[in-house]
Write a protein that holds these residues in place. Structure first.
Motif, short mmCIF file in Angstrom:
data_model
loop_
_atom_site.label_atom_id
_atom_site.label_comp_id
_atom_site.label_asym_id
_atom_site.label_seq_id
_atom_site.Cartn_x
_atom_site.Cartn_y
_atom_site.Cartn_z
N VAL A 27 0.86 -1.18 0.00
CA VAL A 27 0.00 0.00 0.00
C VAL A 27 0.90 1.23 0.00
N TYR A 28 0.61 2.17 -0.89
CA TYR A 28 1.34 3.44 -0.93
C TYR A 28 0.32 4.56 -0.79
N LYS A 29 0.45 5.35 0.27
CA LYS A 29 -0.45 6.48 0.51
C LYS A 29 0.01 7.66 -0.34
N VAL A 30 -0.75 8.01 -1.35
CA VAL A 30 -0.46 9.16 -2.20
C VAL A 30 -0.80 10.44 -1.45
N LEU A 36 -2.61 3.76 -3.27
CA LEU A 36 -2.40 2.81 -4.36
C LEU A 36 -2.11 1.47 -3.71
N VAL A 37 -2.71 0.41 -4.25
CA VAL A 37 -2.55 -0.91 -3.67
C VAL A 37 -2.10 -1.90 -4.74
N GLY A 38 -1.34 -2.88 -4.33
CA GLY A 38 -0.91 -3.96 -5.21
C GLY A 38 -0.85 -5.24 -4.41
N ARG A 39 -1.08 -6.35 -5.06
CA ARG A 39 -1.05 -7.63 -4.36
C ARG A 39 -0.68 -8.75 -5.32
N VAL A 83 -6.61 1.46 -6.82
CA VAL A 83 -6.58 2.74 -6.11
C VAL A 83 -7.81 2.77 -5.21
N LYS A 84 -7.60 3.26 -3.98
CA LYS A 84 -8.69 3.36 -3.01
C LYS A 84 -8.70 4.76 -2.42
#
Length: 170
Positions: A27-30, A36-39, A83-84
């Motif tokens: 998770v990267y907090k923009v 932004l999330v990736g898994r 993206v969340k």
């Protein structure tokens, strides 16, 4: 028992397999509201009892299912990016995924056909023609799609009227 062994096409089979199914997410907090999330996840599904050991016959209905004691376990690799957002009055999320399967199990209940009895009769489901279904392994299956969801709260209080929904394309 006698009911099992008198069922045409039914065979007692044994399956013993296992796998490690790791999952890694980032998770990267923009900003305080947007991430932004990736898994990545590896999956495993062994064939169930019905797929490898059971059969069913419905001659009046024009079909029967047969066991497949040779099914291999299904293994998968799934990649997700998304993206969340979380705001005082609502949330949203959009995620895309891509899954790669080896030995994908296409079940008899899903329509995996093994032919007809007698062989070659056509069209299936006509009197005297029985459609035979059997679970099968499929190589190199790809499944991909996009999922979106959102919620809007009409009140900034924790209670109150809200609307939410989701949509998926696979």
């Amino acid at each position: 028992d006698a009911l099992f062994f008198n069922n045409p096409g039914a065979q007692a089979a044994d399956l013993n397999d296992s796998a490690l199914s790791p999952s890694l997410g980032l998770v990267y907090k923009v900003s305080p509201e947007i991430s932004l999330v990736g898994r990545y996840a590896r999956g495993f599904r062994g064939p169930n009892y019905i797929e490898i050991n059971s059969g069913f016959s419905n001659p009046g209905g024009g079909y029967r299912t047969i066991a497949n004691p040779n099914l291999d376990p299904e293994k998968s690799h799934t990649f997700e990016l998304g993206v969340k957002g979380a705001f005082p009055r609502g949330t949203f999320g959009v995620t895309g995924f891509y899954s790669i399967y080896d030995n994908f199990i296409f079940g008899a209940a899903d329509g995996s056909t093994a032919g007809t009895e007698p062989a070659g009769c056509f069209p299936p489901f006509t009197p005297g023609c029985v459609q035979v279904f059997q679970s099968q392994n499929l190589d190199q299956v790809r499944i991909y799609g996009i999922e979106a969801q959102g919620e809007y709260r009409f009140s900034s209080e924790p209670h109150g009227f809200r609307v939410f929904g989701g949509l998926a394309w696979i």
